[in-house]
Design a protein around this motif. Sequence first.
Motif, PDB file in Angstrom:
ATOM      1  N   SER A 160      -2.547  -0.596   9.247  1.00 52.72           N
ATOM      2  CA  SER A 160      -3.287   0.579   8.810  1.00 52.72           C
ATOM      3  C   SER A 160      -3.443   1.536   9.990  1.00 52.72           C
ATOM      4  O   SER A 160      -3.964   1.171  11.038  1.00 52.72           O
ATOM      5  CB  SER A 160      -4.665   0.169   8.285  1.00 52.72           C
ATOM      6  OG  SER A 160      -5.425   1.303   7.944  1.00 52.72           O
ATOM      7  N   SER A 186       0.287  -0.172   4.041  1.00 55.12           N
ATOM      8  CA  SER A 186      -0.620   0.270   5.109  1.00 55.12           C
ATOM      9  C   SER A 186      -2.039   0.530   4.610  1.00 55.12           C
ATOM     10  O   SER A 186      -2.980   0.537   5.398  1.00 55.12           O
ATOM     11  CB  SER A 186      -0.061   1.545   5.767  1.00 55.12           C
ATOM     12  OG  SER A 186       0.062   2.591   4.813  1.00 55.12           O
ATOM     13  N   ASP A 187      -2.212   0.738   3.292  1.00 51.22           N
ATOM     14  CA  ASP A 187      -3.551   0.979   2.749  1.00 51.22           C
ATOM     15  C   ASP A 187      -4.247  -0.314   2.324  1.00 51.22           C
ATOM     16  O   ASP A 187      -5.364  -0.282   1.807  1.00 51.22           O
ATOM     17  CB  ASP A 187      -3.474   1.938   1.561  1.00 51.22           C
ATOM     18  CG  ASP A 187      -2.753   1.326   0.369  1.00 51.22           C
ATOM     19  OD1 ASP A 187      -1.990   0.353   0.573  1.00 51.22           O
ATOM     20  OD2 ASP A 187      -2.956   1.808  -0.758  1.00 51.22           O
ATOM     21  N   THR A 204       3.458   4.947   5.872  1.00 49.07           N
ATOM     22  CA  THR A 204       2.048   5.355   5.904  1.00 49.07           C
ATOM     23  C   THR A 204       1.820   6.369   4.790  1.00 49.07           C
ATOM     24  O   THR A 204       2.644   7.263   4.577  1.00 49.07           O
ATOM     25  CB  THR A 204       1.690   6.003   7.262  1.00 49.07           C
ATOM     26  OG1 THR A 204       1.916   5.068   8.300  1.00 49.07           O
ATOM     27  CG2 THR A 204       0.224   6.427   7.274  1.00 49.07           C
TER      28      THR A 204
END
Length: 386
Positions: A160, A186-187, A204
């Motif tokens: 992240s 990434s979240d 991302t």
Amino acid sequence: MKTLVLKYLANEISEEELVSLKIWLKKPENQASFKEFIKSNQELDLAFRQIDSEKAYRRILEETLEKESVIRKIYIPILKYAAVIILLLATTFLIYTNVEVVRNTKTDAKTDMPPQSQITLELGDGSVEVLEDYNNKTISNKIGSAVVVKQEKDKLKYESVGAKDIELTYNKLTVPFGKRFEIELSDGTVIQLNAGTILKYPVTFSDPNSRDVYLEGEAFFSVQKNPEHPFIVHTKNMNVRVLGTKFNVSSYENEDTTSTVLLEGSVKVLRPNENDNLDVGTIISPNQQAAIQYGELSVEEVDVEKYIAWTQGILYFDNDRFADIVKELERHYNVKILNKYQELNSVRYTGTFQYKTISQVLEVFKRNTQFEYKLNNELIIIEPSL
């Protein structure tokens, strides 16, 4: 609940599930549902005997209500009352069948096999990494100047990072037939990919409006909640818009139907041309399936377990046509099945398989429907029995 009945008969039910079954059977309407479920299936032995649903109900009710916390072994005579055949090959197989009378059946569309047999990750710079599901490694870009993602055996994990002012770059993960894989975006969203699946996604999520991924195949999503950035799964025939929830999406190229099955939360299902219009779309609730077939959208209540069993490596068939079962077997085992026995396509089966070879699965089908098959490397030819 019929899943628990099957598990009970197969001696695979847990103590907690057994208690749930006991409570469920106390209600008269559920007793009626149970009897209807038994009647809707035929015991598949040589005689095709009729089912005595009253005996089946009384036997299971007695066994269930006598002892709440003891898991019992069920012997073959008892199972015959319950109208199932249990075939033991280290674990239990359940097979039922109904036969549709279909004339002039056309040959189903052929399944195109993915050319590669390895899991691959294509990075934004065009470089391709081969992923062995027993490896732990760090994957960098082509020039090695930046770490893109970390592999932890059969899972990719993206870190992240702040999305502001970061260029939107996509990676593409390809999972061939015979394999499954998992990815954490990434979240924090976790996605399990089934065999024969391609997922395109941002390294991302830098788009200020939404989190978009693109799917061909099948995947189970556990989406990290973010009200300000809805998560959108794009497929060829359907888009799924969510804030944070768990659901399964199936959109294989050789299937006529694209579907979404919701486990928890809520999702909005849209046709691809409706994605920018927030006033359209269909919202579904847990235990519902939204499906688009030949352009028509339908919503119905379903047994969710059937649609997510693959995440545990389980083949789960519930009154499915053999023609559709073949497609799933091809993906699961990375084989090509050539069915020269067209009448077999319309036979319907119910059953579960886990940790079985393709030969073991076909032998179970073969015991109940007469056909022959030849296995030649990755090609299986099915023909009528002589």
